[in-house]
Motif scaffolding. Sequence first.
Motif, mmCIF file in Angstrom:
data_model
loop_
_atom_site.group_PDB
_atom_site.id
_atom_site.type_symbol
_atom_site.label_atom_id
_atom_site.label_comp_id
_atom_site.label_asym_id
_atom_site.label_seq_id
_atom_site.Cartn_x
_atom_site.Cartn_y
_atom_site.Cartn_z
ATOM 1 N N CYS A 197 32.347 29.927 40.052
ATOM 2 C CA CYS A 197 31.979 28.520 39.870
ATOM 3 C C CYS A 197 32.725 27.951 38.675
ATOM 4 O O CYS A 197 33.060 28.678 37.732
ATOM 5 C CB CYS A 197 30.491 28.378 39.587
ATOM 6 N N ARG A 245 33.618 27.301 50.423
ATOM 7 C CA ARG A 245 32.823 26.904 49.272
ATOM 8 C C ARG A 245 31.393 26.674 49.731
ATOM 9 O O ARG A 245 31.162 26.022 50.752
ATOM 10 C CB ARG A 245 33.399 25.632 48.622
ATOM 11 N N LEU A 249 30.324 27.030 44.884
ATOM 12 C CA LEU A 249 30.555 28.462 44.743
ATOM 13 C C LEU A 249 31.763 28.807 45.600
ATOM 14 O O LEU A 249 31.717 28.705 46.836
ATOM 15 C CB LEU A 249 29.329 29.248 45.204
#
Length: 331
Positions: A189, A4, A221
């Motif tokens: 997202c 992430r 993300l």
Amino acid sequence: MALRLMQYRGADGQRRVIAADDSGARFVRGFADVRSLALHAIQAGQSLAEAVAAAGSDGDADPAAALAAGHLLAPIDHPDAAHLVLTGTGLTHLGSAEGRDKMHRDAAAAEHKTDSMRMFLEGVEGGKPGAGAIGQQPEWFYKGNGHHLVGPGETLAMPGFAQDGGEEPELAGIYLIGPDGTPFRLGLCLANEFSDHVTERHNYLWLAHSKLRQAALGPELLVGEAPSDVRGTSRIVRDGATLWEKPFLSGERNMSHSLANLEHHHFKYGLFRQPGDVHVHFFGTATLSFSDGVKTEVGDTFEIAAAPFTLPLRNPLAQVEDAGIAAVKLL
């Protein structure tokens, strides 16, 4: 846990990228924003994960503390906001036609399918055509550019003329167009595809107006293969108490279209393949508080959370003053 990426801005205004996975979280050496990192990966022929590993660590990070302190931005942006495009698709989730159909069927005979239901059923039949094939095109809408993008904790503001400000808990695909015009999906997202459902309900042909609103992205993300089954919770908090709460589902297992089909019908337009541009594309939802008769108020807070994301998306609701008639001057 999948990689992430987050965008961090310190108290001194300096920007950095955070990468988090099973081993912990750290600042990525040498990069101030995710777009620059992605451009580097494309030029180097690397995946985002490979680019992060090659860059190395610039010290440990604490994403939860950074979020609480207001240091996490939307996980993608563009130095020129006009080159970040916000778009989306609707009626893409199994069950999503129900709420929309309630809004638009009053004028139709009971035995007559509305345009919304017809489009939904066409997606169920042809939205997942298989590898290499082109399926049914979905509903599509434009939301604005980077000036409409809101990060975690920031206010979602209704225009002064708005009739409603309602949440739409979704997944958004984040894309960067490579130097040769190839779209690259950077990841997914959590998102609140904020809309004006009262305006939309008045007349379906006002859908375009109802979508020209801000939209919020969660802090993370999610890089790599998209999860096929995402289960989360959407809630509205008013005066410190939960006013409304409901689970929501996303991911291809819960959708009538494949991501590849939705992506094709967006990027088939050369207009959307301009090198260097960023695209944020909202994939739709089946869960709306508006469908349950909830009327939001200024001061309410939208909260959206779902695994495998580890941080929630929270945004308070506000309304700006109506500017009146938009006067045009003659030159």
